[in-house]
Design an enzyme around this catalytic site. Structure first.
Site, PDB file in Angstrom:
ATOM      1  N   LYS B  88       0.748  -1.118   0.049  1.00 53.71           N
ATOM      2  CA  LYS B  88       0.108   0.129  -0.085  1.00 53.71           C
ATOM      3  C   LYS B  88       0.752   1.335   0.122  1.00 53.71           C
ATOM      4  O   LYS B  88       0.459   2.633  -0.402  1.00 53.71           O
ATOM      5  CB  LYS B  88      -1.021  -0.009   1.056  1.00 53.71           C
ATOM      6  CG  LYS B  88      -2.042  -1.026   1.204  1.00 53.71           C
ATOM      7  CD  LYS B  88      -3.163  -0.639   0.151  1.00 53.71           C
ATOM      8  CE  LYS B  88      -4.348  -1.854   0.041  1.00 53.71           C
ATOM      9  NZ  LYS B  88      -5.053  -1.407  -1.312  1.00 53.71           N
ATOM     10  N   GLU B 110      -9.873   6.423   2.698  1.00 55.21           N
ATOM     11  CA  GLU B 110     -10.781   5.511   3.392  1.00 55.21           C
ATOM     12  C   GLU B 110      -9.943   4.045   3.543  1.00 55.21           C
ATOM     13  O   GLU B 110      -8.902   4.178   3.109  1.00 55.21           O
ATOM     14  CB  GLU B 110     -11.712   5.074   2.323  1.00 55.21           C
ATOM     15  CG  GLU B 110     -11.312   3.916   1.345  1.00 55.21           C
ATOM     16  CD  GLU B 110     -10.525   4.438   0.496  1.00 55.21           C
ATOM     17  OE1 GLU B 110     -10.262   5.638   0.199  1.00 55.21           O
ATOM     18  OE2 GLU B 110      -9.566   3.905  -0.231  1.00 55.21           O
ATOM     19  N   SER B 380       1.416  -9.639  -1.328  1.00 55.30           N
ATOM     20  CA  SER B 380       1.075  -8.217  -1.272  1.00 55.30           C
ATOM     21  C   SER B 380       1.195  -7.615   0.187  1.00 55.30           C
ATOM     22  O   SER B 380       1.437  -6.612   0.352  1.00 55.30           O
ATOM     23  CB  SER B 380      -0.481  -7.908  -1.530  1.00 55.30           C
ATOM     24  OG  SER B 380      -1.291  -8.913  -0.756  1.00 55.30           O
TER      25      SER B 380
END
Lengths: 261, 395
Positions: B88, B110, B380
């Protein structure tokens, strides 16, 4: 009744228009009939009915809650059109909904269903002109107005395009933000009314809740005011709803009338 | 304007389905993004943060024991080793830097499980920009540690009590905030979703993953892999690793969350497999595949992995699925858990439950031969955040 015809009538009588929003099916489809009748008795000129969508990004907490109640009460697009059909009003009805419900039904079919049930215009808060060519076409073929929104942030280039395409009325978003009752009238509202140069009627919404505010907005040059959250608030409280809707409509309409005289 | 519209879409998907108030902000963002994406100074600064702050490049690791167990040569792209424990940060550093160049005073975002929120908090602290994160009230309870992590880094976490109180509602609320504060605020979307330019921009910032894999696999194997497997919720880690391979002869597998089964009711889906079962629709500013009922109401999705639990998917993924360039597939909660334990036990790596879905697909597909001889799995994120969930499942 066409929206333009309504505004012509009002102009002749030197009155500002009162456009009242409630969410269809809040809290039940049957209640909507009763509440719309009360609003009409109170002097509302155009009824705007929300067709409830699960993810209403342009709405504040008050209308979100109304939408939630309507969905829980079982409102669907099919029931919506049946309900409208049974209203038999002598004033224009406008549907306000989010694009996915129109898209899923099919643009053609949605526009046809609107025309068949007596709806004169469609407002889609998440459909800017960049994405609206197909719906605009479907509306034209069915004599339905596609009502566009303009905001204080709308640039001149975009404003020109919107004013060229919009019919019925232009929906002026009075302030940045979502729907909901505010105690003041934003300074930007007056500027926006001046910036919108068109022969199409201009109606201002977002934040208006009383007769004084309505009067101020009509005096600033608008042809109408749009009030939603203040009505939905009354439905949320659930006491004496019809009488209080009628009373608030009367107060707002008096504000809108006095202003032009 | 007609030409501009073309570039906002991937085939019929994408676009800008947002309130009028936001259109100028999207134009401004597009303009700035186009101006800086190939700008030498911007990229030098971004590379610096990716290297010295995020710890890139992340390794491409040959998983010897897992390869033996599954019967196919497996490389793991170790995004779990990136600062914060997930891919991220690649995106939030890119968008954070862009927000700084744009002179924005405030960042909003968000978050579902809190991974993107945490990455925003890191970027916000690094660049000195005031950051606020919307998070479903249910998620703030489920992911208390991530809430605290964000708060430690100076981010305000705002619990969202509307709707299902999860990611979808957090996005709605962040969009409402943006509508009200658009002039001062940058909305830092966490995946390849939302209105143009977000899907393109987030993909580009995440493409660092795939670019590194290109170099790393050539060093190790002297050729590209036969297939790349990535979990897909919104799809940012998938697009990030897929995109640099789009033109190559490499099969791409987007693994969605099969949840507890591929069933839906009028209101909810027991899964989050949007590419597999979703229908053409419009949600959160984009046209894409959407989990919806026959009227177009959005369904509540479901998955053991909060980061995959989303009723929409990036529009470019929907497009690539339609033209057959990627294969949508899915792993169920139970399969992801088995794969989670495999990776822990055999490799000493605790993967995120999201990434475990990708591993799980390799687990079941390796034997069919469809993955070829060499497969890269995008890990990930790391699984520390999921330990409570996994412990709960053992009982």
């Amino acid at each position: 009744m066409r929206i333009s015809e309504k505004f012509r009538q009002l102009k002749g009588r030197k009155e500002g228009a009162l456009i009242a929003y409630i969410c269809a099916g809040d809290p039940t489809p049957a209640a909507t009939k009763e509440y719309v009748t009360a609003l009409v008795r109170g002097g509302v000129d155009i009824i705007e009915l929300g067709l409830p969508f699960s993810d209403p990004v342009a709405d504040g907490p008050t209308i979100q809650a109304g939408i939630q109640r309507a969905l829980e009460g079982g409102m669907t697009p099919d029931i919506f059109f049946r309900t409208i059909n049974s209203l038999k009003l002598h004033i224009p009805i406008v549907v306000m909904t989010y694009y996915n419900l129109i898209f899923k039904r099919g643009l053609e079919k949605f526009a046809k269903d609107c025309a068949a049930s007596g709806i004169s215009g469609i407002i889609v808060p998440d459909l800017p002109p960049e994405e609206s060519d197909e719906l605009l076409q479907a509306c034209k073929e069915n004599d339905i107005d596609l009502i566009y929104l303009v905001a204080p942030t709308t640039t001149k280039e975009r404003m020109d395009r919107i004013l060229a395409e919009g019919t019925g009325f232009i929906y002026l978003v009075a302030r940045l933000g979502v729907t909901g009752v505010r105690s003041d009238v934003a300074a930007s509202t007056g500027e926006l009314i001046k910036r919108v140069k068109t022969n199409t009627p201009k109606a201002v919404g977002f934040g208006i809740s009383n007769g004084q505010q309505a009067a101020r907005i009509i005096r600033a040059g608008a042809d109408g005011v749009i009030v939603g959250s203040a009505f939905v608030d009354i439905i949320a409280k659930g006491e004496d709803v019809a009488a209080r809707l009628e009373a608030l409509a009367r107060e707002l309409k008096e504000g809108a009338e006095v202003a032009i005289n | 304007m007609a030409n501009k519209l073309e570039s906002t879409k991937f085939g019929k998907y994408g676009g800008q389905f947002v309130p009028e108030v936001l259109m100028p902000a999207l134009e401004e963002l597009t303009e700035y993004y186009e101006k800086f994406k190939d700008d030498a100074i911007f990229n030098e600064e971004l590379d610096y943060y990716l290297r010295d702050f995020a710890g890139r490049p992340s390794p491409l690791y040959f998983a010897k024991r897992l390869s033996k167990e599954y019967g196919v040569k497996i490389y793991l792209k170790r995004e779990d080793l990136v600062h914060g424990g997930a891919h991220k940060l690649n995106n939030t550093l890119g968008q954070g830097l862009l927000a700084k160049y744009m002179g924005k005073k405030r960042i909003i975002a968000e978050t579902g499980a809190g991974q993107h929120g945490t990455a925003c908090a890191m970027a916000g602290a690094t660049f000195g920009i005031n950051t606020e994160v919307y998070m479903g009230a249910k998620d703030t309870v489920r992911q208390r540690m991530n809430v605290y992590r964000m708060e430690l880094m100076g981010t305000k976490v705002i619990p969202v009590k509307s709707g299902s109180q999860t990611l979808k509602d957090a996005i709605n609320e962040a969009m409402r905030d943006w509508v009200a504060n658009v002039e001062t605020t940058h909305y830092m979307i966490g995946s390849v979703v939302g209105p143009h330019p977000f899907p393109t921009m987030v993909r580009d910032f995440q493409s660092v993953i795939g670019k590194e894999v290109r170099t790393q696999i050539m060093e190790k194997e002297g050729r590209f892999p036969d297939s790349i497997v990535a979990c897909t919720g919104g799809g940012s880690n998938a697009m990030g690793i897929f995109y640099p391979f789009i033109e190559e002869d490499v099969d791409l597998f987007a693994v969605e969350a099969g949840g507890s089964g591929m069933k839906t009711t009028d209101k909810e889906a027991l899964h989050s497999a949007t590419l597999c079962t979703g229908e053409d629709g419009v949600l959160h500013g984009m046209r894409t595949k959407v989990l919806q009922n026959k009227y177009g109401q959005i369904l509540e999705s479901s998955s053991i992995a909060a980061g995959l639990d989303y009723a929409g998917v990036g529009p470019e993924l929907a497009y690539l699925a339609d033209i057959g360039r990627l294969k949508p597939c899915n792993s169920m909660d139970s399969e992801a858990l088995l794969a989670f334990h495999d990776l822990c036990r055999l490799e000493g790596i605790i993967p995120a439950l999201e990434s475990s879905h990708a591993v799980a697909y390799v687990r079941k597909a390796a034997a069919t031969g469809e993955l070829g001889d060499i497969v890269v799995i995008n890990i990930s994120g790391r699984g520390d955040k999921d330990l409570q969930t996994v412990m709960g499942m053992r009982k």
